[in-house]
Structures are given as structure tokens and as C-alpha cells.
Design a protein around this motif. Structure first.
Motif, PDB file in Angstrom:
ATOM      1  N   ALA A  86      42.469  48.288 -28.813  1.00  0.00           N
ATOM      2  CA  ALA A  86      42.737  47.895 -27.441  1.00  0.00           C
ATOM      3  C   ALA A  86      44.037  47.098 -27.421  1.00  0.00           C
ATOM      4  O   ALA A  86      44.272  46.239 -28.266  1.00  0.00           O
ATOM      5  N   LEU A  87      44.848  47.392 -26.451  1.00  0.00           N
ATOM      6  CA  LEU A  87      46.112  46.686 -26.334  1.00  0.00           C
ATOM      7  C   LEU A  87      45.921  45.433 -25.494  1.00  0.00           C
ATOM      8  O   LEU A  87      45.212  45.441 -24.489  1.00  0.00           O
ATOM      9  N   LYS A  88      46.573  44.384 -25.891  1.00  0.00           N
ATOM     10  CA  LYS A  88      46.492  43.142 -25.147  1.00  0.00           C
ATOM     11  C   LYS A  88      47.431  43.204 -23.958  1.00  0.00           C
ATOM     12  O   LYS A  88      48.536  43.728 -24.049  1.00  0.00           O
ATOM     13  N   SER A  89      46.973  42.683 -22.844  1.00  0.00           N
ATOM     14  CA  SER A  89      47.849  42.638 -21.679  1.00  0.00           C
ATOM     15  C   SER A  89      48.653  41.348 -21.731  1.00  0.00           C
ATOM     16  O   SER A  89      48.182  40.318 -22.208  1.00  0.00           O
ATOM     17  N   SER A  90      49.822  41.440 -21.240  1.00  0.00           N
ATOM     18  CA  SER A  90      50.651  40.235 -21.231  1.00  0.00           C
ATOM     19  C   SER A  90      51.063  39.945 -19.807  1.00  0.00           C
ATOM     20  O   SER A  90      51.290  40.851 -19.001  1.00  0.00           O
ATOM     21  N   GLN A  91      51.148  38.687 -19.499  1.00  0.00           N
ATOM     22  CA  GLN A  91      51.561  38.276 -18.167  1.00  0.00           C
ATOM     23  C   GLN A  91      53.021  37.880 -18.226  1.00  0.00           C
ATOM     24  O   GLN A  91      53.439  37.119 -19.090  1.00  0.00           O
ATOM     25  N   THR A  92      53.763  38.422 -17.301  1.00  0.00           N
ATOM     26  CA  THR A  92      55.173  38.053 -17.257  1.00  0.00           C
ATOM     27  C   THR A  92      55.322  36.831 -16.378  1.00  0.00           C
ATOM     28  O   THR A  92      54.589  36.645 -15.404  1.00  0.00           O
ATOM     29  N   GLU A  93      56.270  36.048 -16.713  1.00  0.00           N
ATOM     30  CA  GLU A  93      56.497  34.827 -15.960  1.00  0.00           C
ATOM     31  C   GLU A  93      57.532  35.030 -14.865  1.00  0.00           C
ATOM     32  O   GLU A  93      57.915  34.085 -14.200  1.00  0.00           O
ATOM     33  N   ASP A  94      57.973  36.260 -14.683  1.00  0.00           N
ATOM     34  CA  ASP A  94      58.948  36.532 -13.645  1.00  0.00           C
ATOM     35  C   ASP A  94      58.263  36.489 -12.292  1.00  0.00           C
ATOM     36  O   ASP A  94      57.385  37.280 -11.999  1.00  0.00           O
ATOM     37  N   SER A  95      58.659  35.598 -11.469  1.00  0.00           N
ATOM     38  CA  SER A  95      58.057  35.480 -10.140  1.00  0.00           C
ATOM     39  C   SER A  95      58.570  36.590  -9.233  1.00  0.00           C
ATOM     40  O   SER A  95      57.949  36.901  -8.225  1.00  0.00           O
ATOM     41  N   GLU A  96      59.697  37.208  -9.578  1.00  0.00           N
ATOM     42  CA  GLU A  96      60.241  38.298  -8.771  1.00  0.00           C
ATOM     43  C   GLU A  96      59.285  39.484  -8.773  1.00  0.00           C
ATOM     44  O   GLU A  96      59.066  40.114  -7.737  1.00  0.00           O
ATOM     45  N   ASP A  97      58.714  39.806  -9.943  1.00  0.00           N
ATOM     46  CA  ASP A  97      57.772  40.916 -10.033  1.00  0.00           C
ATOM     47  C   ASP A  97      56.534  40.632  -9.191  1.00  0.00           C
ATOM     48  O   ASP A  97      56.026  41.517  -8.500  1.00  0.00           O
ATOM     49  N   ASP A  98      56.050  39.382  -9.226  1.00  0.00           N
ATOM     50  CA  ASP A  98      54.887  39.005  -8.431  1.00  0.00           C
ATOM     51  C   ASP A  98      55.213  39.097  -6.945  1.00  0.00           C
ATOM     52  O   ASP A  98      54.390  39.561  -6.154  1.00  0.00           O
ATOM     53  N   ASP A  99      56.407  38.662  -6.579  1.00  0.00           N
ATOM     54  CA  ASP A  99      56.809  38.727  -5.175  1.00  0.00           C
ATOM     55  C   ASP A  99      56.915  40.173  -4.711  1.00  0.00           C
ATOM     56  O   ASP A  99      56.484  40.500  -3.600  1.00  0.00           O
ATOM     57  N   ASP A 100      57.463  41.045  -5.561  1.00  0.00           N
ATOM     58  CA  ASP A 100      57.574  42.454  -5.208  1.00  0.00           C
ATOM     59  C   ASP A 100      56.196  43.078  -5.033  1.00  0.00           C
ATOM     60  O   ASP A 100      55.965  43.844  -4.092  1.00  0.00           O
ATOM     61  N   ASP A 101      55.285  42.731  -5.921  1.00  0.00           N
ATOM     62  CA  ASP A 101      53.920  43.249  -5.825  1.00  0.00           C
ATOM     63  C   ASP A 101      53.239  42.760  -4.553  1.00  0.00           C
ATOM     64  O   ASP A 101      52.547  43.524  -3.872  1.00  0.00           O
ATOM     65  N   ASP A 102      53.446  41.479  -4.224  1.00  0.00           N
ATOM     66  CA  ASP A 102      52.836  40.920  -3.014  1.00  0.00           C
ATOM     67  C   ASP A 102      53.406  41.577  -1.768  1.00  0.00           C
ATOM     68  O   ASP A 102      52.670  41.889  -0.823  1.00  0.00           O
ATOM     69  N   GLN A 103      54.701  41.809  -1.754  1.00  0.00           N
ATOM     70  CA  GLN A 103      55.335  42.446  -0.596  1.00  0.00           C
ATOM     71  C   GLN A 103      54.856  43.884  -0.438  1.00  0.00           C
ATOM     72  O   GLN A 103      54.587  44.346   0.670  1.00  0.00           O
ATOM     73  N   GLU A 104      54.731  44.570  -1.546  1.00  0.00           N
ATOM     74  CA  GLU A 104      54.267  45.955  -1.507  1.00  0.00           C
ATOM     75  C   GLU A 104      52.817  46.025  -1.005  1.00  0.00           C
ATOM     76  O   GLU A 104      52.472  46.874  -0.191  1.00  0.00           O
ATOM     77  N   LEU A 105      51.978  45.108  -1.463  1.00  0.00           N
ATOM     78  CA  LEU A 105      50.584  45.072  -1.025  1.00  0.00           C
ATOM     79  C   LEU A 105      50.503  44.746   0.465  1.00  0.00           C
ATOM     80  O   LEU A 105      49.708  45.345   1.203  1.00  0.00           O
ATOM     81  N   ALA A 106      51.335  43.822   0.934  1.00  0.00           N
ATOM     82  CA  ALA A 106      51.356  43.467   2.351  1.00  0.00           C
ATOM     83  C   ALA A 106      51.804  44.663   3.186  1.00  0.00           C
ATOM     84  O   ALA A 106      51.240  44.936   4.259  1.00  0.00           O
ATOM     85  N   PHE A 107      52.786  45.396   2.716  1.00  0.00           N
ATOM     86  CA  PHE A 107      53.279  46.578   3.435  1.00  0.00           C
ATOM     87  C   PHE A 107      52.179  47.645   3.541  1.00  0.00           C
ATOM     88  O   PHE A 107      51.952  48.213   4.608  1.00  0.00           O
ATOM     89  N   ILE A 108      51.489  47.895   2.441  1.00  0.00           N
ATOM     90  CA  ILE A 108      50.426  48.903   2.434  1.00  0.00           C
ATOM     91  C   ILE A 108      49.289  48.469   3.352  1.00  0.00           C
ATOM     92  O   ILE A 108      48.726  49.278   4.100  1.00  0.00           O
ATOM     93  N   THR A 109      48.976  47.191   3.346  1.00  0.00           N
ATOM     94  CA  THR A 109      47.912  46.674   4.205  1.00  0.00           C
ATOM     95  C   THR A 109      48.276  46.842   5.671  1.00  0.00           C
ATOM     96  O   THR A 109      47.441  47.271   6.487  1.00  0.00           O
ATOM     97  N   ARG A 110      49.498  46.541   6.044  1.00  0.00           N
ATOM     98  CA  ARG A 110      49.941  46.708   7.434  1.00  0.00           C
ATOM     99  C   ARG A 110      49.879  48.164   7.856  1.00  0.00           C
ATOM    100  O   ARG A 110      49.411  48.481   8.953  1.00  0.00           O
ATOM    101  N   ARG A 111      50.320  49.055   6.983  1.00  0.00           N
ATOM    102  CA  ARG A 111      50.300  50.483   7.309  1.00  0.00           C
ATOM    103  C   ARG A 111      48.864  50.983   7.495  1.00  0.00           C
ATOM    104  O   ARG A 111      48.578  51.762   8.400  1.00  0.00           O
ATOM    105  N   PHE A 112      47.953  50.479   6.679  1.00  0.00           N
ATOM    106  CA  PHE A 112      46.576  50.899   6.770  1.00  0.00           C
ATOM    107  C   PHE A 112      45.944  50.396   8.066  1.00  0.00           C
ATOM    108  O   PHE A 112      45.191  51.103   8.727  1.00  0.00           O
ATOM    109  N   LYS A 113      46.274  49.155   8.455  1.00  0.00           N
ATOM    110  CA  LYS A 113      45.756  48.608   9.713  1.00  0.00           C
ATOM    111  C   LYS A 113      46.259  49.414  10.906  1.00  0.00           C
ATOM    112  O   LYS A 113      45.513  49.693  11.839  1.00  0.00           O
ATOM    113  N   LYS A 114      47.527  49.803  10.876  1.00  0.00           N
ATOM    114  CA  LYS A 114      48.075  50.631  11.947  1.00  0.00           C
ATOM    115  C   LYS A 114      47.381  51.978  11.996  1.00  0.00           C
ATOM    116  O   LYS A 114      47.077  52.502  13.068  1.00  0.00           O
ATOM    117  N   PHE A 115      47.094  52.530  10.843  1.00  0.00           N
ATOM    118  CA  PHE A 115      46.408  53.817  10.769  1.00  0.00           C
ATOM    119  C   PHE A 115      45.016  53.711  11.392  1.00  0.00           C
ATOM    120  O   PHE A 115      44.602  54.571  12.175  1.00  0.00           O
TER     121      PHE A 115
END
Length: 124
Positions: A86-115
Motif C-alpha cells: 500500500a502506498l502512503k498518501s502524503s499531504q502537500t503544504e501548498d495552500s494553492e492546491d487546497d484553494d483550487d480544490d475548494d474553488q472547484e468544489l464550490a463551482f460544481i456545487t453551484r452548478r448542481f444547485k442550478k440544475f
């Protein structure tokens, strides 16, 4: 085991108790563990115990022991090969990646609500 047996036989000879070669061979075959029991009848049937030398018996038993050890080693190697890695997962300390993930999740959530809202309007 053979060295202990030889020491006992030598001590008994010092006390004037001697055993014939066939008696010693039979005693060794009798004292083997249960794991050796398949080998005992094979030796008894294949060789004449009355003329079988003690050294020949020792050689036969040692050969069998080596083959058992080889089989055990092969089984251990097979078990090691079958282990799942089993491969170990590693957490990156880059907050940019977390911000991008959060923005993408927010975008998908908004699109789903509109749908869902459009489905309600049209009675879907």
C-alpha cells in the motif's frame, strides 16, 4: 540429535552396554518426530535395516531435512511475493492546491444547485 545419540551410546559402551548397528538404526528411526513419520517407512522399505550403516541413515535423514527446509523457504518466498504493498498518501503544504480544490468544489456545487432548480421549474 545424532551427536547426542552418539554421546549416549558411547557412555553406555563405557558401562559395558553395547548395541548392534541395526539396533541403533531402529532406535533413531523410533525417536524421530511426527513430521518425519512419512520418511521412516520409506527408509524401512527401501533399505535393509540389518545392514544399513548408521552414517548412511544420517546422510539420508540430513538430505530429507534439507529438502524440507528448501520447501519451507520457497513457501516463505511465495508469501512475501503475495503481500500487497500500500502506498502512503502524503499531504502537500501548498495552500494553492487546497484553494483550487475548494474553488472547484464550490463551482460544481453551484452548478448542481442550478440544475436542481431548473428541474423543479419544469416539473422534473
Amino acid at each position: 540429535m545424532f551427536s547426542r545419540f552418539t554421546n549416549i551410546i558411547n557412555a553406555l559402551q563405557a558401562l559395558d552396554k553395547t548395541y548392534s548397528n541395526s539396533e541403533m538404526v531402529r532406535k533413531i528411526l523410533r525417536c524421530l518426530r511426527r513430521t518425519w513419520m512419512p520418511k521412516v517407512p520409506a527408509i524401512e522399505e527401501a533399505k535393509n535395516l540389518n545392514i544399513l550403516a548408521l552414517e548412511d541413515l544420517l546422510g539420508s535423514l540430513m538430505t530429507h531435512e534439507l529438502s524440507i527446509q528448501k520447501e519451507d523457504d520457497d513457501e516463505e518466498k511465495e508469501k512475501k511475493k503475495k503481500k500487497i504493498v500500500a502506498l502512503k498518501s502524503s499531504q502537500t503544504e501548498d495552500s494553492e492546491d487546497d484553494d483550487d480544490d475548494d474553488q472547484e468544489l464550490a463551482f460544481i456545487t453551484r452548478r448542481f444547485k442550478k440544475f436542481l432548480a431548473s428541474k423543479k421549474k419544469f416539473g422534473g
